[in-house]
Design a protein around this motif. Structure first.
Motif, PDB file in Angstrom:
ATOM      1  N   MET A 113      -7.235   3.947  11.164  1.00  0.00           N
ATOM      2  CA  MET A 113      -6.295   4.917  11.574  1.00  0.00           C
ATOM      3  C   MET A 113      -4.910   4.619  11.924  1.00  0.00           C
ATOM      4  O   MET A 113      -4.155   5.445  11.885  1.00  0.00           O
ATOM      5  CB  MET A 113      -7.188   5.173  13.052  1.00  0.00           C
ATOM      6  CG  MET A 113      -8.306   5.986  12.813  1.00  0.00           C
ATOM      7  SD  MET A 113      -8.449   7.376  11.978  1.00  0.00           S
ATOM      8  CE  MET A 113      -9.033   6.908  10.285  1.00  0.00           C
ATOM      9  N   LEU A 114      -4.647   3.332  12.190  1.00  0.00           N
ATOM     10  CA  LEU A 114      -3.144   2.707  12.077  1.00  0.00           C
ATOM     11  C   LEU A 114      -2.557   3.042  10.645  1.00  0.00           C
ATOM     12  O   LEU A 114      -1.283   3.489  10.632  1.00  0.00           O
ATOM     13  CB  LEU A 114      -3.092   1.226  12.607  1.00  0.00           C
ATOM     14  CG  LEU A 114      -1.763   0.598  12.291  1.00  0.00           C
ATOM     15  CD1 LEU A 114      -0.881   1.364  13.375  1.00  0.00           C
ATOM     16  CD2 LEU A 114      -1.943  -0.844  12.660  1.00  0.00           C
ATOM     17  N   LEU A 115      -3.225   2.747   9.581  1.00  0.00           N
ATOM     18  CA  LEU A 115      -2.901   2.812   8.421  1.00  0.00           C
ATOM     19  C   LEU A 115      -2.492   4.480   8.056  1.00  0.00           C
ATOM     20  O   LEU A 115      -1.403   4.720   7.665  1.00  0.00           O
ATOM     21  CB  LEU A 115      -3.638   2.533   7.336  1.00  0.00           C
ATOM     22  CG  LEU A 115      -3.794   1.005   7.244  1.00  0.00           C
ATOM     23  CD1 LEU A 115      -4.556   0.568   6.056  1.00  0.00           C
ATOM     24  CD2 LEU A 115      -2.403   0.243   7.050  1.00  0.00           C
TER      25      LEU A 115
ATOM     26  N   TRP B 266       0.753  -1.304  -0.112  1.00  0.00           N
ATOM     27  CA  TRP B 266      -0.137  -0.043  -0.166  1.00  0.00           C
ATOM     28  C   TRP B 266       0.758   1.249  -0.012  1.00  0.00           C
ATOM     29  O   TRP B 266       0.833   2.208  -0.635  1.00  0.00           O
ATOM     30  CB  TRP B 266      -1.097  -0.002   1.327  1.00  0.00           C
ATOM     31  CG  TRP B 266      -1.643   1.088   1.485  1.00  0.00           C
ATOM     32  CD1 TRP B 266      -2.313   2.100   0.827  1.00  0.00           C
ATOM     33  CD2 TRP B 266      -1.358   2.083   2.634  1.00  0.00           C
ATOM     34  NE1 TRP B 266      -2.781   3.042   1.194  1.00  0.00           N
ATOM     35  CE2 TRP B 266      -2.388   3.140   2.643  1.00  0.00           C
ATOM     36  CE3 TRP B 266      -0.499   1.881   3.878  1.00  0.00           C
ATOM     37  CZ2 TRP B 266      -2.282   4.084   3.350  1.00  0.00           C
ATOM     38  CZ3 TRP B 266      -0.812   2.831   4.855  1.00  0.00           C
ATOM     39  CH2 TRP B 266      -1.572   4.068   4.794  1.00  0.00           C
ATOM     40  N   LEU B 267       1.978   1.172   0.846  1.00  0.00           N
ATOM     41  CA  LEU B 267       2.736   2.571   0.851  1.00  0.00           C
ATOM     42  C   LEU B 267       3.373   3.012  -0.421  1.00  0.00           C
ATOM     43  O   LEU B 267       3.505   3.900  -0.777  1.00  0.00           O
ATOM     44  CB  LEU B 267       3.945   2.331   2.040  1.00  0.00           C
ATOM     45  CG  LEU B 267       3.194   2.460   3.365  1.00  0.00           C
ATOM     46  CD1 LEU B 267       4.500   2.068   4.424  1.00  0.00           C
ATOM     47  CD2 LEU B 267       2.840   3.829   3.497  1.00  0.00           C
TER      48      LEU B 267
ATOM     49  N   GLY C 268       2.525  10.150  21.250  1.00  0.00           N
ATOM     50  CA  GLY C 268       3.266  11.214  20.687  1.00  0.00           C
ATOM     51  C   GLY C 268       3.714  10.971  19.320  1.00  0.00           C
ATOM     52  O   GLY C 268       3.658  11.813  18.676  1.00  0.00           O
ATOM     53  N   VAL C 269       4.265   9.817  19.059  1.00  0.00           N
ATOM     54  CA  VAL C 269       4.575   9.445  17.803  1.00  0.00           C
ATOM     55  C   VAL C 269       3.480   9.259  16.768  1.00  0.00           C
ATOM     56  O   VAL C 269       3.688   9.605  15.711  1.00  0.00           O
ATOM     57  CB  VAL C 269       5.567   8.262  17.914  1.00  0.00           C
ATOM     58  CG1 VAL C 269       5.957   7.612  16.529  1.00  0.00           C
ATOM     59  CG2 VAL C 269       6.931   8.262  18.881  1.00  0.00           C
ATOM     60  N   THR C 270       2.496   8.707  17.280  1.00  0.00           N
ATOM     61  CA  THR C 270       1.581   8.337  16.025  1.00  0.00           C
ATOM     62  C   THR C 270       0.323   9.026  16.004  1.00  0.00           C
ATOM     63  O   THR C 270      -0.583   9.072  15.115  1.00  0.00           O
ATOM     64  CB  THR C 270       0.931   6.895  16.434  1.00  0.00           C
ATOM     65  OG1 THR C 270       0.278   6.932  17.790  1.00  0.00           O
ATOM     66  CG2 THR C 270       2.305   5.839  16.465  1.00  0.00           C
ATOM     67  N   GLY C 271      -0.049   9.704  17.302  1.00  0.00           N
ATOM     68  CA  GLY C 271      -1.573  10.319  17.218  1.00  0.00           C
ATOM     69  C   GLY C 271      -2.699   9.710  17.565  1.00  0.00           C
ATOM     70  O   GLY C 271      -3.657  10.061  17.688  1.00  0.00           O
TER      71      GLY C 271
ATOM     72  N   VAL D  79      -5.556  -3.828   2.373  1.00  0.00           N
ATOM     73  CA  VAL D  79      -4.902  -4.083   3.599  1.00  0.00           C
ATOM     74  C   VAL D  79      -6.058  -4.552   4.839  1.00  0.00           C
ATOM     75  O   VAL D  79      -5.647  -5.728   5.266  1.00  0.00           O
ATOM     76  CB  VAL D  79      -4.372  -2.915   4.177  1.00  0.00           C
ATOM     77  CG1 VAL D  79      -3.352  -3.318   5.486  1.00  0.00           C
ATOM     78  CG2 VAL D  79      -3.289  -2.360   3.093  1.00  0.00           C
ATOM     79  N   LEU D  80      -7.099  -3.728   4.858  1.00  0.00           N
ATOM     80  CA  LEU D  80      -8.052  -4.174   5.875  1.00  0.00           C
ATOM     81  C   LEU D  80      -8.763  -5.441   5.458  1.00  0.00           C
ATOM     82  O   LEU D  80      -8.852  -6.185   6.612  1.00  0.00           O
ATOM     83  CB  LEU D  80      -9.108  -2.814   6.149  1.00  0.00           C
ATOM     84  CG  LEU D  80      -8.447  -1.782   6.072  1.00  0.00           C
ATOM     85  CD1 LEU D  80      -9.711  -0.596   6.550  1.00  0.00           C
ATOM     86  CD2 LEU D  80      -7.679  -1.619   7.591  1.00  0.00           C
TER      87      LEU D  80
END
Length: 265
Positions: free
Chosen positions: A63-65, A15-16, A47-50, A25-26
């Protein structure tokens, strides 16, 4: 067996690279559980991911993607399959490594600065817990698929001989049917178009060998081994379990390499 982390590593990388859609992906994760949710392990991961932290309600894999895309628009995922005493591919001591060793699997997004580890949290629900990984460590040593295949076959032969010599490899009626049934019960992993055929073959072989391992690790009804024999059996099977992990990592790494090299359309 081929695991949810392998599925995520391959599909997220595709995907990226622009050769798969987010919904692909899902959908590919669906065979592993009826539902998937996502939660950051601590404030550092938030902090890294929101993404929502441990005191909040879980969010979705979509949201992870999105967090992966923000952190690493053109990155690649790395599959880790650690075990106690075998920490190859892990970034070093820390919460991610501890969780991955416990689960036996995980996915690193090195360029995004985090990793995820799946675990069942309820009937039909897998949670992907996100950990900050500020230093992903060196790129793991490259293992060619041909080498991984040879090692897998060699370890199967060596383990069979060792178990016979130790007297713990006894004929068990119906063991072939037991292995076949074990394979049928496993989720059928979905893979992107363009997967290299050798990688698919190695993943299938690893699943088959893993099913044999499961059968070899069990006792006949009423025929439990002595403590010394059980230890000897475990020692004989340990190298083949390591070979299965190496083969799966090599197959996924090769699949990622090929899929991210496909030109965008």
């Amino acid at each position: 067996m081929s695991c949810a982390s392998a599925t995520l590593a391959v599909w997220a990388s595709a995907w990226l690279a622009g050769s798969a859609a987010p919904d692909d992906v899902l959908d590919a994760l669906a065979p592993w559980s009826e539902a998937h949710d996502v939660l950051a392990a601590d404030g550092a991961a938030v902090g890294v991911t929101g993404l929502p932290g441990p005191a909040a309600a879980p969010t979705s894999t979509a949201m992870l993607l999105a967090a992966v895309r923000r952190g690493s628009p053109r990155g690649q995922a790395r599959l880790v399959l650690p075990a106690p005493g075998d920490v190859r591919g892990l970034p070093g001591p820390g919460p991610f490594s501890d969780a991955a060793i416990t689960a036996g699997e995980g996915v690193l997004f090195p360029d995004a600065g985090f990793g995820v580890v799946p675990s069942p949290v309820a009937e039909g629900v897998v949670r992907w817990t996100v950990y900050a990984v500020p230093d992903p460590g060196p790129v793991p040593e490259y293992v060619a698929l041909n080498e991984a295949e040879r090692e897998l076959r060699g370890q199967v032969r060596a383990a069979a001989a060792a178990l016979t010599d130790l007297g713990v490899a006894r004929h068990r009626p119906g063991v072939r049917e037991e292995i076949a049934a074990s394979l049928r019960r496993r989720p059928q992993a979905l893979w992107p178009g363009g997967m290299p055929p050798q990688a698919l073959r190695v993943l299938q072989q690893a699943d088959e060998v893993d099913a044999i391992l499961s059968a070899a690790s069990g006792d006949e009804p009423g025929g439990a081994l002595s403590a010394s024999a059980a230890i000897a059996r475990s020692d004989a099977l340990r190298p083949i379990a390591a070979a299965v992990r190496v083969a799966r990592r090599a197959a996924v790494a090769e699949a990622v390499r090929v899929l991210v090299s496909v030109p965008r359309t």
